[in-house]
Write a protein that holds these residues in place. Structure first.
Motif, short mmCIF file in Angstrom:
data_model
loop_
_atom_site.label_atom_id
_atom_site.label_comp_id
_atom_site.label_asym_id
_atom_site.label_seq_id
_atom_site.Cartn_x
_atom_site.Cartn_y
_atom_site.Cartn_z
N ARG A 1 52.39 34.94 52.33
CA ARG A 1 51.22 35.41 51.58
C ARG A 1 51.40 35.07 50.11
NH1 ARG A 1 48.52 41.38 50.53
NH2 ARG A 1 50.28 41.59 49.11
N LEU A 2 50.44 34.32 49.60
CA LEU A 2 50.42 33.98 48.18
C LEU A 2 49.54 34.97 47.43
CD1 LEU A 2 49.98 30.10 48.35
CD2 LEU A 2 52.08 31.45 48.45
N SER A 3 49.93 35.24 46.19
CA SER A 3 49.14 36.10 45.32
C SER A 3 48.85 35.37 44.02
CB SER A 3 49.90 37.39 45.00
OG SER A 3 50.21 38.12 46.16
N CYS A 4 47.74 35.71 43.42
CA CYS A 4 47.37 35.13 42.13
C CYS A 4 46.76 36.24 41.28
CB CYS A 4 46.40 33.98 42.32
SG CYS A 4 45.74 33.29 40.78
N VAL A 5 47.43 36.56 40.19
CA VAL A 5 46.94 37.60 39.29
C VAL A 5 46.23 36.94 38.12
CG1 VAL A 5 47.56 39.54 37.82
CG2 VAL A 5 48.81 39.14 39.96
N VAL A 6 45.04 37.44 37.81
CA VAL A 6 44.22 36.88 36.75
C VAL A 6 44.13 37.87 35.60
CG1 VAL A 6 41.96 35.94 36.13
CG2 VAL A 6 42.88 35.61 38.45
N SER A 7 44.33 37.39 34.38
CA SER A 7 44.21 38.24 33.21
C SER A 7 43.36 37.55 32.17
CB SER A 7 45.60 38.56 32.64
OG SER A 7 46.25 37.37 32.23
N GLY A 8 42.79 38.34 31.28
CA GLY A 8 42.11 37.79 30.13
C GLY A 8 40.60 37.88 30.13
N ARG A 9 40.01 38.11 31.29
CA ARG A 9 38.55 38.21 31.34
C ARG A 9 38.17 38.97 32.60
NH1 ARG A 9 34.27 33.25 30.14
NH2 ARG A 9 32.40 34.51 30.11
N THR A 10 36.94 39.38 32.70
CA THR A 10 36.52 40.19 33.83
C THR A 10 36.70 39.41 35.13
OG1 THR A 10 34.88 41.23 32.42
CG2 THR A 10 34.65 41.54 34.80
N PHE A 11 37.69 39.84 35.91
CA PHE A 11 38.06 39.12 37.13
C PHE A 11 36.92 39.06 38.12
CE2 PHE A 11 40.64 37.48 40.41
CZ PHE A 11 40.45 38.23 41.56
N ILE B 1 41.64 34.14 52.97
CA ILE B 1 41.57 34.44 51.55
C ILE B 1 40.95 35.81 51.37
CG2 ILE B 1 39.31 33.32 51.24
CD1 ILE B 1 40.29 32.40 48.47
N SER B 2 41.47 36.56 50.41
CA SER B 2 40.92 37.88 50.11
C SER B 2 41.13 38.17 48.64
CB SER B 2 41.59 38.95 50.99
OG SER B 2 42.98 39.03 50.71
N ARG B 3 40.50 39.21 48.16
CA ARG B 3 40.67 39.57 46.76
C ARG B 3 40.61 41.07 46.60
NH1 ARG B 3 36.24 36.54 43.55
NH2 ARG B 3 37.01 37.77 41.78
N ASP B 4 41.29 41.57 45.57
CA ASP B 4 41.26 42.97 45.20
C ASP B 4 40.85 43.01 43.73
OD1 ASP B 4 41.72 45.58 44.45
OD2 ASP B 4 43.55 45.77 45.61
N ASN B 5 39.59 43.29 43.48
CA ASN B 5 39.09 43.26 42.10
C ASN B 5 39.71 44.36 41.24
OD1 ASN B 5 37.58 40.99 42.63
ND2 ASN B 5 35.64 42.09 42.85
N ALA B 6 40.14 45.43 41.85
CA ALA B 6 40.78 46.51 41.09
C ALA B 6 42.15 46.07 40.56
CB ALA B 6 40.94 47.75 41.95
N LYS B 7 42.76 45.10 41.24
CA LYS B 7 44.08 44.61 40.84
C LYS B 7 44.00 43.22 40.21
CE LYS B 7 46.62 47.20 44.36
NZ LYS B 7 47.57 47.11 45.51
N VAL C 1 43.87 37.71 43.75
CA VAL C 1 43.38 37.03 44.94
C VAL C 1 44.59 36.64 45.79
CG1 VAL C 1 43.34 34.76 43.80
CG2 VAL C 1 41.90 35.18 45.80
N TYR C 2 44.40 36.70 47.09
CA TYR C 2 45.50 36.45 48.04
C TYR C 2 45.15 35.29 48.96
CZ TYR C 2 46.57 41.25 46.65
OH TYR C 2 46.84 42.39 45.92
N LEU C 3 46.19 34.67 49.47
CA LEU C 3 46.02 33.69 50.54
C LEU C 3 47.08 33.98 51.60
CD1 LEU C 3 44.39 31.17 51.44
CD2 LEU C 3 46.29 29.79 50.57
N GLN C 4 46.63 34.55 52.70
CA GLN C 4 47.51 34.82 53.83
C GLN C 4 47.55 33.58 54.71
OE1 GLN C 4 49.41 37.65 54.62
NE2 GLN C 4 50.24 36.31 56.23
N MET C 5 48.73 33.05 54.89
CA MET C 5 48.88 31.80 55.65
C MET C 5 49.72 32.07 56.89
SD MET C 5 49.42 29.06 52.55
CE MET C 5 51.03 29.65 52.11
N ASN C 6 49.12 31.91 58.04
CA ASN C 6 49.79 32.12 59.32
C ASN C 6 49.89 30.82 60.09
OD1 ASN C 6 49.83 34.92 58.73
ND2 ASN C 6 47.85 35.21 59.72
#
Length: 124
Positions: free
Chosen positions: A19-29, A70-76, A79-84
């Motif tokens: 599972r990959l994660s990507c955290v975004v900062s700096g503007r309204t995600f 692919i999924s996302r958590d706007n509170a956090k 964005v995620y990428l679950q790879m199976n």
């Protein structure tokens, strides 16, 4: 300044999961369409998956459909990428990208911001 930071890559055996994660900062995600792309050695960067700002619409490359999610958590701001069911041909550097506005989700040139990439290596 918008920053994207990926994590979660590594070495995995064929058939395994990552599972990959990507955290975004700096503007309204939650204003962004988010995408995942990958680039294997000697190949062009290719589209993997994308998700719209609210997470309702999801898009996948044919090569990963049914295996990746692919999924996302706007509170956090993440964005995620679950790879199976990973295959050796999934080996690549994986990049997350953010786009503000309506774009062609599979067109890398239309994304505004990019992360530095994370390596995923699938051994046979």
């Amino acid at each position: 300044q918008v920053q994207l930071v990926e994590s979660g890559g590594g070495l995995v055996q064929a058939g395994g999961s990552v599972r990959l994660s990507c955290v975004v900062s700096g503007r309204t995600f939650n204003s962004y369409l988010m995408g995942w792309f990958r680039q294997a050695p000697g190949k062009e960067r290719e589209f993997v998956a994308a998700i719209n700002w609210i997470g309702v619409s999801r898009y996948y490359a044919d090569s990963v459909k049914g295996r990746f999610t692919i999924s996302r958590d706007n509170a956090k701001n993440t964005v995620y990428l679950q790879m199976n069911s990973l295959k050796p041909e999934d080996t690549a550097v994986y990049y997350c990208a953010a786009a503000y506005g309506n774009i062609r989700y599979s067109a890398s040139g239309e994304y505004d911001y990019w992360g530095q990439g994370t390596q995923v290596t699938v051994s046979s």
